[in-house]
Design a protein around this motif. Structure first.
Motif, PDB file in Angstrom:
ATOM      1  N   GLY A 217       0.806  -1.212   0.000  1.00 27.44           N
ATOM      2  CA  GLY A 217       0.000   0.000   0.000  1.00 27.44           C
ATOM      3  C   GLY A 217       0.835   1.256   0.000  1.00 27.44           C
ATOM      4  N   ARG A 219       0.061   4.900   1.801  1.00 28.52           N
ATOM      5  CA  ARG A 219      -0.891   5.600   2.665  1.00 28.52           C
ATOM      6  C   ARG A 219      -1.208   6.986   2.113  1.00 28.52           C
ATOM      7  N   MET A 287      -7.544  -7.487   6.940  1.00 32.01           N
ATOM      8  CA  MET A 287      -7.930  -7.492   5.533  1.00 32.01           C
ATOM      9  C   MET A 287      -9.411  -7.818   5.445  1.00 32.01           C
ATOM     10  N   LYS A 290     -13.473  -8.126  -0.493  1.00 34.15           N
ATOM     11  CA  LYS A 290     -14.568  -7.514  -1.247  1.00 34.15           C
ATOM     12  C   LYS A 290     -14.826  -8.227  -2.568  1.00 34.15           C
ATOM     13  N   PRO A 313      -9.418  -4.312   0.729  1.00 36.81           N
ATOM     14  CA  PRO A 313      -8.584  -3.342   1.430  1.00 36.81           C
ATOM     15  C   PRO A 313      -8.012  -3.916   2.721  1.00 36.81           C
ATOM     16  N   TRP A 314      -6.905  -3.314   3.157  1.00 32.45           N
ATOM     17  CA  TRP A 314      -6.230  -3.776   4.370  1.00 32.45           C
ATOM     18  C   TRP A 314      -5.660  -2.586   5.133  1.00 32.45           C
ATOM     19  N   TYR A 315      -5.312  -2.813   6.382  1.00 33.44           N
ATOM     20  CA  TYR A 315      -4.665  -1.788   7.194  1.00 33.44           C
ATOM     21  C   TYR A 315      -3.960  -2.458   8.356  1.00 33.44           C
ATOM     22  N   GLN A 322      -7.393   4.617   4.986  1.00 31.17           N
ATOM     23  CA  GLN A 322      -7.433   4.448   3.543  1.00 31.17           C
ATOM     24  C   GLN A 322      -6.011   4.444   2.979  1.00 31.17           C
ATOM     25  N   HIS A 323      -5.843   3.753   1.851  1.00 33.01           N
ATOM     26  CA  HIS A 323      -4.624   3.833   1.057  1.00 33.01           C
ATOM     27  C   HIS A 323      -4.888   4.635  -0.218  1.00 33.01           C
ATOM     28  N   GLU A 325      -3.116   3.872  -2.843  1.00 28.08           N
ATOM     29  CA  GLU A 325      -3.033   2.686  -3.706  1.00 28.08           C
ATOM     30  C   GLU A 325      -2.892   1.479  -2.801  1.00 28.08           C
ATOM     31  N   TYR A 326      -3.451   0.346  -3.216  1.00 29.23           N
ATOM     32  CA  TYR A 326      -3.182  -0.867  -2.457  1.00 29.23           C
ATOM     33  C   TYR A 326      -3.313  -2.088  -3.357  1.00 29.23           C
ATOM     34  N   SER A 328      -3.855  -6.385  -2.629  1.00 31.10           N
ATOM     35  CA  SER A 328      -4.203  -7.348  -1.598  1.00 31.10           C
ATOM     36  C   SER A 328      -4.320  -8.722  -2.247  1.00 31.10           C
TER      37      SER A 328
END
Length: 348
Positions: A217, A219, A287, A290, A313-315, A322-323, A325-326, A328
């Protein structure tokens, strides 16, 4: 409440991971960095290039899996609706060297200044060139990617896979898909097989539940981050996490918190999670799935029992963010209801 299961590596040696800048040595067929007893004097056996991107809010995943002298698989998958779905089309046979074992111009050194290594299809419609700070990918006139490496390469010294070491290189990219501009993050990695298993090549035989997760990602504040979590339930376990500006961490023990679900379009009891949390070395990675896919071709690989993938999406940490870009990549292998219940997970 999802159960929490701890996995500990059964390797006979402590984990060893290097975080370093990319060097030409890492592009060689037999890098000096692996020329030691622990790493088994590894030789190049696999060049995986993959990334995630969006076109008009539709997510796609590109993956080219190459041996040094032939194709393993390739696809641009239009990801399915929901985490338990499969892809809604894409590209495989429209690309050069699309089939398993299709011959290519073998991986070789292309230039000295600057150093460049790569391979191509026999007709030249596919081309992948690696440099020490960037890479270029061409898939006919369908997909073109210009990768810029993250500042740090991550070297897995025989921590995760049954017979291999890996150099993980995250990258951000710009390019075009069907003539439309795209951007995102992905991988330009290389895998190396220990000499005593050289004739076997990179092993995909696990014998128990396997979870392979690669997360990248950028940030909102521009900091780059990445993580890999590799778990073979009765084998090796290895994970790392790095956020730009912080010291990277790695571990050979991971706690997994997740519920699993039988995949509705299959009748072989293959399961995957919709959401998952990993905890290791003081880090907590979330994660949320989706979109689903069944392999990374332009069509679902129903013949691959026990395997499925989910993207989302992940964090890191307790609070979502939010990223810009990411990417996964979350895959399970040999992942069946009976084995999951034996491990202590709930299956629905």
């Amino acid at each position: 409440m999802a159960n929490k299961i701890v996995f500990k590596s059964n390797a006979t040696y402590p984990p060893y991971t290097e975080f370093t800048s990319f060097k030409e040595d890492y592009l060689k067929m037999e890098p000096d960095v692996f020329h030691n007893e622990r790493d088994g004097y590894c030789s190049l056996s696999l060049n995986p290039v993959f990334c995630q991107f969006f076109v008009d809010d539709q997510p796609y995943f590109y993956y080219r899996h190459l041996d040094p002298d032939k194709n393993r698989f390739v696809g641009i998958s239009k990801l399915g609706d929901g985490p338990l779905d499969y892809q809604k089309g894409g590209y495989t046979y429209q690309l050069a060297a699309p089939c398993k074992n299709d011959a290519i111009v073998p991986y070789h050194k292309i230039a000295d200044d600057p150093p460049a290594y790569g391979c191509s299809s026999l007709d030249g419609k596919m081309e992948i060139v690696y440099y020490t700070d960037h890479a270029f990918v061409k898939e006919s006139d369908i997909l073109q990617l210009n990768f810029e490496y993250y500042p740090m390469a991550v070297i897995d010294h025989f921590n995760a896979w049954p017979n291999a070491c890996v150099i993980y290189q995250a990258a951000k990219f710009t390019g075009a898909f069907e003539g439309k501009p795209i951007h995102g993050v992905g991988r330009c990695s290389h895998s190396y097989t220990i000499q005593k298993e050289k004739n076997v090549g990179f092993s995909m035989e696990y014998g128990s539940v396997n979870m392979n997760n690669e997360l990248i990602g950028i940030r909102e504040d521009g900091r780059m981050e990445e993580a890999v979590i590799d778990i073979i339930a009765d084998g090796k376990v290895w994970a790392y996490y790095h956020l730009e500006g912080e010291e990277p961490v790695y571990a050979d023990e991971v706690e997994v918190e997740a519920d699993f679900y039988r995949i509705p379009y299959l009748n072989d009891s293959t399961c995957i999670y919709k959401e998952i949390v990993f905890r290791f070395a003081g880090k907590e990675i979330h994660m949320t799935g989706k979109w689903g896919t069944k392999g990374f071709l332009g069509y679902p690989r129903f013949e691959k029992v026990g395997q499925a993938e989910v993207v989302g999406p992940w964090y890191e940490g307790p609070l979502p963010y939010q990223h810009r870009e990411y990417m996964s990549f979350n895959e399970v292998q040999d992942c069946y209801e009976k084995q999951l219940k034996e491990l202590g997970f709930n299956v629905y």
